[in-house]
Design a protein around this motif. Structure first.
Motif, PDB file in Angstrom:
ATOM      1  N   VAL A  32     -48.705  13.051  58.859  1.00  0.00           N
ATOM      2  CA  VAL A  32     -49.855  12.432  59.557  1.00  0.00           C
ATOM      3  C   VAL A  32     -50.514  11.751  58.588  1.00  0.00           C
ATOM      4  N   ASP A  33     -51.213  10.703  59.076  1.00  0.00           N
ATOM      5  CA  ASP A  33     -52.142   9.926  58.272  1.00  0.00           C
ATOM      6  C   ASP A  33     -53.372   9.605  58.931  1.00  0.00           C
ATOM      7  N   ARG A  34     -54.445   9.679  58.465  1.00  0.00           N
ATOM      8  CA  ARG A  34     -55.776   9.523  59.141  1.00  0.00           C
ATOM      9  C   ARG A  34     -55.705   7.886  59.439  1.00  0.00           C
ATOM     10  N   PRO A  99     -45.978  -4.719  44.610  1.00  0.00           N
ATOM     11  CA  PRO A  99     -47.295  -4.430  44.891  1.00  0.00           C
ATOM     12  C   PRO A  99     -47.014  -3.100  45.790  1.00  0.00           C
ATOM     13  N   GLN A 100     -48.131  -2.095  45.512  1.00  0.00           N
ATOM     14  CA  GLN A 100     -47.959  -0.897  46.305  1.00  0.00           C
ATOM     15  C   GLN A 100     -48.013  -0.966  47.820  1.00  0.00           C
ATOM     16  N   HIS A 101     -48.688  -2.078  48.325  1.00  0.00           N
ATOM     17  CA  HIS A 101     -48.953  -2.170  49.784  1.00  0.00           C
ATOM     18  C   HIS A 101     -47.673  -2.527  50.435  1.00  0.00           C
ATOM     19  N   GLY A 272     -48.818  13.500  43.650  1.00  0.00           N
ATOM     20  CA  GLY A 272     -49.608  12.255  43.696  1.00  0.00           C
ATOM     21  C   GLY A 272     -50.965  12.477  43.224  1.00  0.00           C
ATOM     22  N   ASP A 273     -51.791  11.748  43.646  1.00  0.00           N
ATOM     23  CA  ASP A 273     -53.157  11.483  43.528  1.00  0.00           C
ATOM     24  C   ASP A 273     -53.905  12.786  44.017  1.00  0.00           C
ATOM     25  N   ALA A 274     -53.377  13.851  45.083  1.00  0.00           N
ATOM     26  CA  ALA A 274     -53.863  14.838  45.434  1.00  0.00           C
ATOM     27  C   ALA A 274     -53.761  15.889  44.279  1.00  0.00           C
ATOM     28  N   GLY A 285     -50.172   5.953  37.750  1.00  0.00           N
ATOM     29  CA  GLY A 285     -50.380   6.737  38.804  1.00  0.00           C
ATOM     30  C   GLY A 285     -49.374   6.637  40.084  1.00  0.00           C
ATOM     31  N   MET A 286     -49.089   5.574  40.383  1.00  0.00           N
ATOM     32  CA  MET A 286     -48.209   5.397  41.858  1.00  0.00           C
ATOM     33  C   MET A 286     -46.759   5.999  41.040  1.00  0.00           C
ATOM     34  N   ASN A 287     -46.191   5.576  39.901  1.00  0.00           N
ATOM     35  CA  ASN A 287     -44.936   6.177  39.219  1.00  0.00           C
ATOM     36  C   ASN A 287     -44.951   7.809  39.173  1.00  0.00           C
TER      37      ASN A 287
END
Ligand SMILES: Cc1cc2nc3c(=O)[nH]c(=O)nc-3n(C[C@H](O)[C@H](O)[C@H](O)COP(=O)(O)OP(=O)(O)OC[C@H]3O[C@@H](n4cnc5c(N)ncnc54)[C@H](O)[C@@H]3O)c2cc1C
Length: 383
Positions: A32-34, A99-101, A272-274, A285-287
């Motif tokens: 799920v994603d907001r 790129p991350q996107h 991840g960032d959570a 960070g993404m790695n």
């Protein structure tokens, strides 16, 4: 409808990497994603992927093509320019520009094409890690595992308050993230170690380039005159006039670092960032998010097949790597940054910091052992 075995919250790199692996292994899950499908991955974030991450994703069979290498960085100070071919020192193992996107868009598209259970526009409002149960939009699930892949403001992490320790370090500097509609000024990364603050030039694509400009924490990009900002950025990079008239977008980025321990409580897991925040110094960070997700996916898949050992060891497996990576990034931030070191006040403090930053750049140029260590840590290559 029966409950999925795993609910993943967040369609960032961590959530989608995990979803893709569970989908392959036929573990029942829902993500799920907001945000809407069109909005996910639109913020300007990571652009350079470590060698180690690319190898990991290739090994796991991800349908992603990494073909643009980044092999060199250039350190610039008012006194010297040093082009550093780090891929040479790692036995031809470079970074990749990705790129991350694009990673988010390509994985979401691949999953949706297979009819994968991705629910967009579903914000999680309620998490009970003990049942466990989770409510997202109009749906409530009672899965065996909830995965918080929901970034820095994670609701899943908040539901674990009091049962995890959050080691949080806000830092004194702010970076302006400048996305420019222009071709790169040169074919490699530039790190400018300037007395007024750090500035960077990073490749993103043929017609887009990312810049960073370090400013004191109380300054916002929105308050600066865009012409002054372009001028200051170009001057710090040693390219006066290079950005005149270039179209730019500016976001503020407050630097903070955080580690959450443990990264799992009962049936709830953080990735991840959570689970951890790291500054963009060194681009890690993404790695970390991707590596967390791959490890957790293996744990969840093994548990689904009756062997919970790897899942139980998830925190112990990931935390040492996360701490080491934070250590590298913290050191590199001290080389780059004029403001974010720990000492406060004192006469001549700014000049002291500047002298140390310039000293590190000279050592990187002149000391083959330091250069070799940096090349491996930076590109994400095991010795
Ligand atoms: C300016 C900048 C530059 C960076 N550069 C680099 C770099 O060069 N290299 C690098 O490796 N890393 C870099 N990073 C770090 C990297 O972008 C992050 O580490 C990465 O996004 C973490 O991925 P994630 O999947 O954990 O979280 P995110 O990408 O934050 O994804 C979280 C997802 O969760 C969703 N979500 C949040 N709350 C809820 C909710 N309540 N309900 C449902 N969904 C929710 C969000 O909509 C989002 O889609 C950079 C970061 C920034 C800000």
């Amino acid at each position: 409808m029966t409950d999925p075995e795993v609910v993943i919250v967040g369609a960032g790199p961590a959530g989608l990497v995990l979803a893709w692996m569970l989908q392959r292994a036929e573990v029942p899950y829902v993500l799920v994603d907001r945000q809407s499908r069109d909005r996910i991955g639109t913020l300007p974030k990571a652009g350079i992927v470590e060698y180690r991450t690319v190898e990991l994703l290739r090994r796991e069979g991800f349908p992603l093509t990494f073909d643009v290498e980044n092999r060199r960085v250039e350190f610039r100070t008012p006194e010297l320019r040093h082009v550093f071919d780090y891929a040479d020192l790692t036995g031809d193992r470079p970074h990749y520009v990705f790129p991350q996107h694009r990673l988010v868009a390509e994985l979401a598209t691949a999953l949706l094409a297979e009819g994968a259970p991705l629910l967009f526009d579903h914000a999680v409002t309620d998490v009970d890690p003990d049942r466990p149960s989770i409510t997202a939009g109009d749906r409530t699930f009672t899965p065996r595992a909830i995965v918080g892949a929901d970034g820095a403001g994670s609701v899943v992490a908040r539901s674990l308050a009091g049962r995890v320790e959050v080691l949080d370090r806000p830092l004194a500097s702010r970076w302006l993230v400048v996305s420019a509609r222009t071709a790169p000024l040169v074919g490699h990364t530039i790190y400018a170690i300037h007395p007024r603050g750090y500035a960077a030039h990073l490749r993103r694509g043929p017609e887009e380039t990312r810049f960073y400009l370090e400013v004191p924490a109380e300054v916002s990009g929105a308050d600066l005159d865009p012409d002054d900002l372009r001028r200051d950025l170009a001057e710090r990079l040693g390219e006066p006039g290079a950005l005149d008239g270039v179209e730019i977008g500016v976001d503020d980025l407050d630097l903070r670092t955080r580690i959450t321990t443990p990264m799992q409580v009962g049936g709830a897991f953080l990735v991840g960032d959570a689970a951890h925040l790291i500054t963009p110094a060194g681009g890690k960070g993404m790695n970390l998010a991707v590596a967390d997700a791959v490890e957790l996916a293996h744990g969840l898949i093994a548990a689904h097949r009756g062997d919970p050992g790897r899942l139980e060891a998830y925190t112990d497996t990931r935390l040492p790597v996360i701490a080491e990576t934070q250590g590298f990034s913290d050191w590199f931030l001290r080389v780059l940054s004029a403001f974010s070191t720990d000492a406060v006040g004192g006469s001549g403090s700014a000049a002291f910091v500047d002298a140390m930053r310039q000293g590190w750049v000279r050592r990187l140029r002149d000391d083959p052992l330091l250069a070799r260590w940096f090349a491996h840590a930076y590109a994400g290559v095991d010795a």
